[in-house]
Motif scaffolding. Structure first.
Motif, PDB file in Angstrom:
ATOM      1  N   GLU A  71       0.840  -1.189   0.000  1.00 42.97           N
ATOM      2  CA  GLU A  71       0.000   0.000   0.000  1.00 42.97           C
ATOM      3  C   GLU A  71       0.877   1.242   0.000  1.00 42.97           C
ATOM      4  O   GLU A  71       2.011   1.232   0.489  1.00 42.97           O
ATOM      5  CB  GLU A  71      -0.915   0.028   1.238  1.00 42.97           C
ATOM      6  N   ASP A  72       0.337   2.318  -0.538  1.00 42.85           N
ATOM      7  CA  ASP A  72       1.055   3.589  -0.570  1.00 42.85           C
ATOM      8  C   ASP A  72       0.736   4.362   0.707  1.00 42.85           C
ATOM      9  O   ASP A  72      -0.099   5.265   0.716  1.00 42.85           O
ATOM     10  CB  ASP A  72       0.647   4.391  -1.814  1.00 42.85           C
ATOM     11  N   VAL A  73       1.383   3.943   1.800  1.00 38.11           N
ATOM     12  CA  VAL A  73       1.176   4.578   3.106  1.00 38.11           C
ATOM     13  C   VAL A  73       2.544   4.835   3.744  1.00 38.11           C
ATOM     14  O   VAL A  73       3.569   4.327   3.291  1.00 38.11           O
ATOM     15  CB  VAL A  73       0.305   3.706   4.040  1.00 38.11           C
ATOM     16  N   GLU A  74       2.542   5.598   4.808  1.00 35.21           N
ATOM     17  CA  GLU A  74       3.782   5.929   5.518  1.00 35.21           C
ATOM     18  C   GLU A  74       4.422   4.676   6.110  1.00 35.21           C
ATOM     19  O   GLU A  74       3.722   3.784   6.587  1.00 35.21           O
ATOM     20  CB  GLU A  74       3.488   6.913   6.660  1.00 35.21           C
ATOM     21  N   ASP A  75       5.750   4.661   6.100  1.00 37.88           N
ATOM     22  CA  ASP A  75       6.430   3.533   6.733  1.00 37.88           C
ATOM     23  C   ASP A  75       6.932   3.886   8.134  1.00 37.88           C
ATOM     24  O   ASP A  75       7.404   3.019   8.864  1.00 37.88           O
ATOM     25  CB  ASP A  75       7.556   2.969   5.867  1.00 37.88           C
ATOM     26  N   GLU A  76       6.819   5.160   8.508  1.00 38.76           N
ATOM     27  CA  GLU A  76       7.070   5.555   9.885  1.00 38.76           C
ATOM     28  C   GLU A  76       6.303   6.830  10.190  1.00 38.76           C
ATOM     29  O   GLU A  76       6.093   7.669   9.323  1.00 38.76           O
ATOM     30  CB  GLU A  76       8.558   5.714  10.188  1.00 38.76           C
ATOM     31  N   ILE A  77       5.886   6.923  11.439  1.00 43.83           N
ATOM     32  CA  ILE A  77       5.072   8.048  11.890  1.00 43.83           C
ATOM     33  C   ILE A  77       5.588   8.456  13.266  1.00 43.83           C
ATOM     34  O   ILE A  77       5.901   7.605  14.104  1.00 43.83           O
ATOM     35  CB  ILE A  77       3.580   7.665  11.989  1.00 43.83           C
ATOM     36  N   VAL A  78       5.631   9.764  13.513  1.00 45.69           N
ATOM     37  CA  VAL A  78       5.970  10.292  14.831  1.00 45.69           C
ATOM     38  C   VAL A  78       4.798  11.148  15.283  1.00 45.69           C
ATOM     39  O   VAL A  78       4.308  11.990  14.529  1.00 45.69           O
ATOM     40  CB  VAL A  78       7.261  11.139  14.786  1.00 45.69           C
ATOM     41  N   PHE A  79       4.330  10.920  16.500  1.00 48.74           N
ATOM     42  CA  PHE A  79       3.199  11.670  17.027  1.00 48.74           C
ATOM     43  C   PHE A  79       3.297  11.719  18.541  1.00 48.74           C
ATOM     44  O   PHE A  79       4.095  11.007  19.157  1.00 48.74           O
ATOM     45  CB  PHE A  79       1.863  11.063  16.571  1.00 48.74           C
ATOM     46  N   GLU A  80       2.475  12.567  19.144  1.00 42.19           N
ATOM     47  CA  GLU A  80       2.510  12.746  20.590  1.00 42.19           C
ATOM     48  C   GLU A  80       1.206  12.289  21.224  1.00 42.19           C
ATOM     49  O   GLU A  80       0.123  12.579  20.715  1.00 42.19           O
ATOM     50  CB  GLU A  80       2.750  14.210  20.930  1.00 42.19           C
ATOM     51  N   ILE A  81       1.335  11.574  22.334  1.00 42.25           N
ATOM     52  CA  ILE A  81       0.180  11.175  23.137  1.00 42.25           C
ATOM     53  C   ILE A  81       0.544  11.356  24.603  1.00 42.25           C
ATOM     54  O   ILE A  81       1.591  10.858  25.043  1.00 42.25           O
ATOM     55  CB  ILE A  81      -0.212   9.698  22.882  1.00 42.25           C
ATOM     56  N   GLU A  82      -0.305  12.065  25.321  1.00 43.09           N
ATOM     57  CA  GLU A  82      -0.108  12.259  26.770  1.00 43.09           C
ATOM     58  C   GLU A  82       1.311  12.767  27.074  1.00 43.09           C
ATOM     59  O   GLU A  82       1.953  12.329  28.030  1.00 43.09           O
ATOM     60  CB  GLU A  82      -0.368  10.954  27.526  1.00 43.09           C
ATOM     61  N   ASN A  83       1.800  13.680  26.244  1.00 39.83           N
ATOM     62  CA  ASN A  83       3.128  14.280  26.394  1.00 39.83           C
ATOM     63  C   ASN A  83       4.286  13.314  26.162  1.00 39.83           C
ATOM     64  O   ASN A  83       5.422  13.589  26.562  1.00 39.83           O
ATOM     65  CB  ASN A  83       3.282  14.979  27.748  1.00 39.83           C
ATOM     66  N   PHE A  84       4.023  12.182  25.548  1.00 43.40           N
ATOM     67  CA  PHE A  84       5.072  11.242  25.155  1.00 43.40           C
ATOM     68  C   PHE A  84       5.206  11.291  23.636  1.00 43.40           C
ATOM     69  O   PHE A  84       4.205  11.182  22.914  1.00 43.40           O
ATOM     70  CB  PHE A  84       4.743   9.809  25.594  1.00 43.40           C
ATOM     71  N   ASN A  85       6.426  11.443  23.150  1.00 46.66           N
ATOM     72  CA  ASN A  85       6.703  11.442  21.726  1.00 46.66           C
ATOM     73  C   ASN A  85       6.873   9.988  21.276  1.00 46.66           C
ATOM     74  O   ASN A  85       7.768   9.291  21.765  1.00 46.66           O
ATOM     75  CB  ASN A  85       7.973  12.255  21.449  1.00 46.66           C
ATOM     76  N   ILE A  86       6.015   9.531  20.371  1.00 49.27           N
ATOM     77  CA  ILE A  86       5.992   8.133  19.935  1.00 49.27           C
ATOM     78  C   ILE A  86       6.473   8.013  18.495  1.00 49.27           C
ATOM     79  O   ILE A  86       6.022   8.739  17.613  1.00 49.27           O
ATOM     80  CB  ILE A  86       4.568   7.544  20.076  1.00 49.27           C
TER      81      ILE A  86
END
Length: 156
Positions: free
Chosen positions: A60-75
């Motif tokens: 599929e043409d989708v991202e192979d990595e993502i960075v996002f924040e949840i509850e002040n944690f960088n994931i």
């Protein structure tokens, strides 16, 4: 916040369906790739926001990595194959430090991992379709409460 983490499902619907009983209690579901399409299947069954990334077996043409924040944690979420995780976490750790990640979630090895290094949590949920190094099919649940992270593994 309760986050379900699953990956390397490889369209094994028998075990995905068994995992749904646990995942439907989550606030968010993360899929580490192989098979990205399964993240859509999980969303369809649960109605819970499901974030997935492309693995080495996905087209599929989708991202192979993502960075996002949840509850002040960088994931940092990825499949892991681009970081040679079958040979250790050195390369993915370097990337996590570049990104300022607090939590790194990845798959590819089909082996559960819950390890903290340099104050970074490295989490691999294992695989519910083709476990390696064990006969236990697994996925995990992350509970974040009062800035504390607890990880629970579910074995099918």
């Amino acid at each position: 916040m309760k986050i379900g983490v699953i990956g390397d499902t490889h369209r094994n619907y028998k075990y995905i369906d068994k995992a749904i009983d646990y995942l439907k209690e989550c606030d968010l579901i993360l899929h580490t790739g192989d098979n990205f399409f399964d993240s859509r299947y999980i969303y369809k069954l649960t109605g819970i926001n499901t974030i997935g990334v492309k693995g080495n077996c996905d087209f599929e043409d989708v991202e192979d990595e993502i960075v996002f924040e949840i509850e002040n944690f960088n994931i940092f979420l990825c499949h892991g194959h681009k970081y040679d995780v079958k040979y250790g976490i050195r390369s993915i750790k370097r990337r996590a430090l570049e990104l300022g990640a607090d939590i790194v979630i990845f798959g590819h090895t089909h082996t559960p991992l819950n390890l903290t290094e340099n104050d970074i949590l490295f989490l691999n949920p294992g695989s519910i379709s083709l476990p390696r190094g064990t006969t236990k099919r697994s996925f995990s649940i992350i509970n974040i409460e009062d800035k504390t992270i607890n990880v629970e593994y579910i074995y099918l």
